[in-house]
Design an enzyme around this catalytic site. Structure first.
Site, PDB file in Angstrom:
ATOM      1  N   ARG A   1       0.851  -1.199   0.000  1.00 21.74           N
ATOM      2  CA  ARG A   1       0.000   0.000   0.000  1.00 21.74           C
ATOM      3  C   ARG A   1       0.882   1.242   0.000  1.00 21.74           C
ATOM      4  O   ARG A   1       1.823   1.325   0.775  1.00 21.74           O
ATOM      5  CB  ARG A   1      -0.851   0.050   1.284  1.00 21.74           C
ATOM      6  CG  ARG A   1      -2.055  -0.800   1.260  1.00 21.74           C
ATOM      7  CD  ARG A   1      -3.025  -0.464   2.357  1.00 21.74           C
ATOM      8  NE  ARG A   1      -2.447  -0.371   3.684  1.00 21.74           N
ATOM      9  CZ  ARG A   1      -3.152  -0.327   4.802  1.00 21.74           C
ATOM     10  NH1 ARG A   1      -4.463  -0.334   4.736  1.00 21.74           N
ATOM     11  NH2 ARG A   1      -2.592  -0.251   5.978  1.00 21.74           N
TER      12      ARG A   1
ATOM     13  N   THR B   1      -1.273   7.572  -0.350  1.00 23.78           N
ATOM     14  CA  THR B   1      -2.585   7.454  -1.004  1.00 23.78           C
ATOM     15  C   THR B   1      -3.341   6.205  -0.537  1.00 23.78           C
ATOM     16  O   THR B   1      -4.535   6.079  -0.779  1.00 23.78           O
ATOM     17  CB  THR B   1      -2.425   7.340  -2.536  1.00 23.78           C
ATOM     18  OG1 THR B   1      -1.706   6.135  -2.805  1.00 23.78           O
ATOM     19  CG2 THR B   1      -1.672   8.531  -3.121  1.00 23.78           C
TER      20      THR B   1
ATOM     21  N   ASP C   1      -0.086  -4.281  13.314  1.00 21.23           N
ATOM     22  CA  ASP C   1       0.439  -4.717  12.017  1.00 21.23           C
ATOM     23  C   ASP C   1       0.757  -6.211  12.095  1.00 21.23           C
ATOM     24  O   ASP C   1       1.709  -6.630  12.758  1.00 21.23           O
ATOM     25  CB  ASP C   1       1.700  -3.918  11.656  1.00 21.23           C
ATOM     26  CG  ASP C   1       2.123  -4.178  10.224  1.00 21.23           C
ATOM     27  OD1 ASP C   1       2.348  -5.355   9.863  1.00 21.23           O
ATOM     28  OD2 ASP C   1       2.199  -3.216   9.435  1.00 21.23           O
TER      29      ASP C   1
ATOM     30  N   ASP D   1       4.347  -7.252  10.958  1.00 19.42           N
ATOM     31  CA  ASP D   1       5.376  -6.861  11.918  1.00 19.42           C
ATOM     32  C   ASP D   1       5.363  -7.757  13.139  1.00 19.42           C
ATOM     33  O   ASP D   1       6.404  -8.124  13.674  1.00 19.42           O
ATOM     34  CB  ASP D   1       5.172  -5.400  12.364  1.00 19.42           C
ATOM     35  CG  ASP D   1       5.641  -4.412  11.305  1.00 19.42           C
ATOM     36  OD1 ASP D   1       6.204  -4.867  10.276  1.00 19.42           O
ATOM     37  OD2 ASP D   1       5.433  -3.200  11.502  1.00 19.42           O
TER      38      ASP D   1
HETATM   39  N1  URA Z   1      -2.703  -4.719   7.825  1.00 16.61           N
HETATM   40  C1  URA Z   1      -2.346  -4.995   9.097  1.00 16.61           C
HETATM   41  O1  URA Z   1      -1.393  -5.717   9.363  1.00 16.61           O
HETATM   42  N2  URA Z   1      -3.086  -4.451  10.085  1.00 16.61           N
HETATM   43  C2  URA Z   1      -4.153  -3.669   9.864  1.00 16.61           C
HETATM   44  O2  URA Z   1      -4.780  -3.230  10.822  1.00 16.61           O
HETATM   45  C3  URA Z   1      -4.498  -3.396   8.513  1.00 16.61           C
HETATM   46  C4  URA Z   1      -3.763  -3.930   7.515  1.00 16.61           C
END
Ligand code: URA
Length: 199
Positions: free
Chosen positions: A93, A97, A191, A194
């Site tokens: 992503r 944007t 995330d 992560d």
């Molecule tokens: N990707 C993620 O890892 N967490 C989110 O909250 C949204 C997209």
């Protein structure tokens, strides 16, 4: 059980080891649900005593993992679908944007009868998955044979996919409240990549 595993993932105090373990257990459950969708045909076998009419799987399966989080679901799905074709899509992503950016594509040709399973644990805006569906359709997949397997979704993401591809099935463990201004799912789990990879 799915919800208790998801609660472990949501907890910000869950360690990397426990996060991975819960994610892998959830992936096994999702993969077993996917296995129930594969088409079977009748098969007669000889038992020791007589004949028995049963079934065998006959539908081809293609797994598409979206880098990088989708990779974490792949081992569980390969456990059930050991001869599946595998496609990989790298979609990132844009930070400003939030639009999906395709940086890697390696998909097999897909027969229209193939069950196509797209793996992405988080459905946020839905943009990444719309792009993945688009690429799959271009390779020959049939919309009604596409299933998305995810762990957590935002309502916006689900809506976005359903608006554009009404025959695609979405299997997600939970749909949360909303997205925040950085397009993270709220309450969410942070995330996913992560936390799983430890970055
Ligand atoms: N990707 C993620 O890892 N967490 C989110 O909250 C949204 C997209």
């Amino acid at each position: 059980m799915k919800d208790s595993l998801l609660t472990i993932l949501r907890d910000k105090n869950t360690s990397k080891v426990n996060f991975r373990h819960a994610a892998q257990q959830l992936a096994m459950i999702l993969a077993s649900e996917a296995a129930l969708k594969v088409k079977q045909q009748k098969k007669t076998v000889e038992t020791i005593h007589s004949k028995a009419v049963g079934h065998e799987l006959f539908q081809k399966v293609c797994l598409i993992a979206i880098l990088r989080s989708g990779m974490t679901l792949l081992p569980a799905f390969l456990y059930y679908f050991e001869d599946a074709y595998i496609g990989i899509l790298g979609i990132r992503r844009d930070e400003n944007t939030f639009k999906p950016n395709l940086y890697y594509e390696n998909l097999p040709l897909i027969d229209k009868d193939t069950l196509l399973i797209i793996l992405d644990p988080m459905i946020a805006t839905g943009g990444t998955l719309c792009l993945a569906i688009d690429k799959s359709l271009q390779k020959g997949a049939k919309e009604s044979n596409i299933i998305i397997h995810s762990i957590l979704s935002a309502p916006q993401g689900i809506k976005q996919i359903q608006q554009h591809y009404k025959d695609v099935t979405i299997n997600t463990v939970a749909v949360d409240e909303k997205l925040n201004d950085k397009k993270y799912i709220v309450p969410g789990l942070g995330d996913y990549g992560d936390r799983f990879f430890g970055t």
